[in-house]
Design an enzyme around this catalytic site. Structure first.
Site, PDB file in Angstrom:
ATOM      1  CE  LYS A 183      -1.899  -1.345   3.649  1.00  0.00           C
ATOM      2  NZ  LYS A 183      -2.689  -1.704   4.903  1.00  0.00           N
TER       3      LYS A 183
ATOM      4  CG  ASP B 104      -6.157  -3.773   8.564  1.00  0.00           C
ATOM      5  OD1 ASP B 104      -5.850  -5.067   8.467  1.00  0.00           O
ATOM      6  OD2 ASP B 104      -6.323  -2.985   7.728  1.00  0.00           O
TER       7      ASP B 104
HETATM    8  C1  BGC Z   1      -1.844  -5.575   4.328  1.00  0.00           C
HETATM    9  C2  BGC Z   1      -2.674  -6.307   5.090  1.00  0.00           C
HETATM   10  C3  BGC Z   1      -3.903  -5.553   5.483  1.00  0.00           C
HETATM   11  C4  BGC Z   1      -4.765  -5.210   4.410  1.00  0.00           C
HETATM   12  C5  BGC Z   1      -5.874  -4.307   4.645  1.00  0.00           C
HETATM   13  C6  BGC Z   1      -2.798  -5.116   2.906  1.00  0.00           C
HETATM   14  O1  BGC Z   1      -1.960  -4.437   2.131  1.00  0.00           O
HETATM   15  O2  BGC Z   1      -0.887  -6.632   3.651  1.00  0.00           O
HETATM   16  O3  BGC Z   1      -2.001  -6.746   6.196  1.00  0.00           O
HETATM   17  O4  BGC Z   1      -4.841  -6.019   6.560  1.00  0.00           O
HETATM   18  O5  BGC Z   1      -3.860  -4.395   3.406  1.00  0.00           O
HETATM   19  O6  BGC Z   1      -5.529  -3.011   5.320  1.00  0.00           O
END
Ligand code: BGC
Length: 466
Positions: free
Chosen positions: A162, A198
């Site tokens: 992200k 989360d």
């Molecule tokens: C992460 C997860 C997270 C999800 C939602 C992903 O990019 O790897 O750990 O739960 O995003 O936030």
């Protein structure tokens, strides 16, 4: 070109590559199931694209949690600090103050030390404002990235997702990096730390309302889910009895090339131009960080092919990231959608006519429906697995959900639910949107996480590497 001729060509370029039949979705679900088993296996885990990370959470909350806590929430472009007081009766949050700190792009992509110094500084400001610097409170850390949890307060970042890419953090213990940053300042300290993803936080906070909540799902900037798996199937953790919450990290599905057959040319570009090519292929077809960009690339292609805007593009349309995911939700609104679309296209410097407006809306629909259907396939895989695990003919369960795409898009949740129903016909699923996901939710998480910390009784078996 006539409208019907344009629609036909548009269908060929943009609609059909994104259409996934129910049979195809079933096939995708079967692939994910295999990947999940691989991720759980002691000797297959290290190569698995879907990591299936043990969380050490052995039970959903029972309502006896209470106390004063700090909570940190890091996972998107903002970072939140919270102070919460949870009362035993009905888990009433007595006091809850919070502060949001932005994480500037240069910090998201800087060094780990800079990131954690920034977090420690935000926490210091907050403690000052609350007159809490003298206290040493337990802290719940919602850290929404794939982490190998060695213990509840030792969690190794596998890789960033992200939009984050801070150096010197991958492969390191995130709790230690946070503590080190706080110690460098030496003006306050924190007590025990409990780390949670989360998805786990969402499952647990919804678990207060509905004891049968045993799945947590996020469809926001990123996407992921966790669920309660039978311990006997969690081969990497000692013990056979009971259940453990597994953070699937389903965003990594496809990282071994297994989704190439459904990736469109636009998905390939989104991945290649991202800061982490090859990582989280499934997430890049689904989540809020990428949907707007997929639509933008489609619009650029359709304009190049003279199917939109009389072939005339604009600087804004040619700029990566300029078509925001929230535009999709606005354009798909039932009543105001077409008007919103006109305003957005004008803002993007495009000269549109009424046909363009309808076609842009069709493009948005196509991309968001695919996202909802892929999520449905993944969720169906989980509910079907829970049902089979328990040898049940019929499963009734609850999914705690959060994330901007799920919450804000006008019909995403309907599309998702309808498809899960078809893909998991022997399961009845209640969807519970977590109430103030990062507020009350984070408070509950902290309380529960603290309890988990006190009751932890298992560790990863020795021979496990990431
Ligand atoms: C992460 C997860 C997270 C999800 C939602 C992903 O990019 O790897 O750990 O739960 O995003 O936030």
């Amino acid at each position: 070109m006539s409208e019907s001729c344009i629609t036909l060509q548009l269908h060929h370029i943009c609609v059909s590559p994104f259409l996934l039949s129910q049979e195809k979705l079933q096939e995708i679900s079967a692939r994910l199931k295999k990947n999940m088993i691989q991720g759980l296996g002691k000797h297959t885990h290290h190569k698995a694209p879907v990591k299936m990370l043990p969380t050490f959470v052995r039970a959903t909350p029972d309502g006896t949690e209470k106390g004063d806590f700090l909570a940190l929430d890091l996972g998107g472009t903002n970072f939140r600090v919270l102070y919460v007081r949870v009362m035993e009766e009905e888990q009433k949050v007595l006091k809850m103050d919070s502060q949001i700190c932005a994480i500037p792009q240069d910090i998201m992509r800087g060094t780990g030390e800079q990131l954690f110094d920034h977090i420690a500084a935000c926490l210091a400001d907050f403690l000052d404002s609350q007159n809490l610097k003298g206290q040493t409170l337990p802290l719940g850390f919602t850290f929404s990235f794939p982490c190998e949890q060695i213990e509840i307060d030792k969690s190794i970042l596998i890789h960033w997702t992200k939009g984050f890419s801070c150096s010197e953090v991958e492969g390191k213990d995130v709790v230690k990096l946070l503590r080190d940053a706080i110690h460098r300042r030496a003006d306050y300290d924190i007590g025990s730390v409990a780390m949670v993803n989360d998805t786990v936080g969402t499952m647990m906070s919804c678990g207060y309302k509905d004891q049968s909540c045993e799945i947590g799902m996020i469809i926001g900037t990123g996407t992921n889910a966790c669920y309660m798996e039978e311990m006997k199937n969690v081969k990497r953790v000692e013990g056979e009895d009971g259940r453990m919450c597994i953070n699937t990290e389903w965003g990594g599905f496809g990282d071994d090339g297994s989704l190439e057959d459904i990736q469109t040319q636009f998905d390939v570009v989104v991945d290649k131009t991202s800061i982490n090519p090859g990582i989280h292929i499934f997430e890049k077809m689904i989540s809020g960080m990428y949907l707007g960009e997929i639509v933008r690339l489609l619009l650029v292609k359709l304009t190049e092919d003279k199917l939109l805007f009389k072939g005339k593009t604009s600087e804004a349309l040619l700029t990566p990231g300029r078509f925001e995911t929230r535009f999709i939700s606005e354009i798909e609104e039932q009543d105001r959608g077409l008007k919103n679309c006109q305003n957005i296209l004008t803002e993007l410097g495009l000269k549109w006519d009424s046909v363009d407006v309808r076609l842009v809306r069709l493009v948005c629909d196509t991309v968001s429906i695919r996202s909802a259907h892929l999520c449905a396939a993944a969720l169906a895989t989980i509910v079907n697995r829970i049902r089979e695990n328990r040898g049940l003919d019929y499963l009734k369960t609850t999914v705690g959900v959060d994330g901007t795409v799920y919450r804000k898009h006008p019909n995403f949740s309907d599309k998702l639910q309808a498809m899960v129903h078809r893909l998991a016909p022997n399961c009845s699923i209640t969807f519970l949107v977590s109430e103030d996901g990062s507020g009350k939710g984070a408070a509950m998480v902290t309380a529960v996480a603290h309890l988990v910390l006190l009751t932890l009784n298992c560790k990863l078996t020795q021979d496990q590497s990431m």
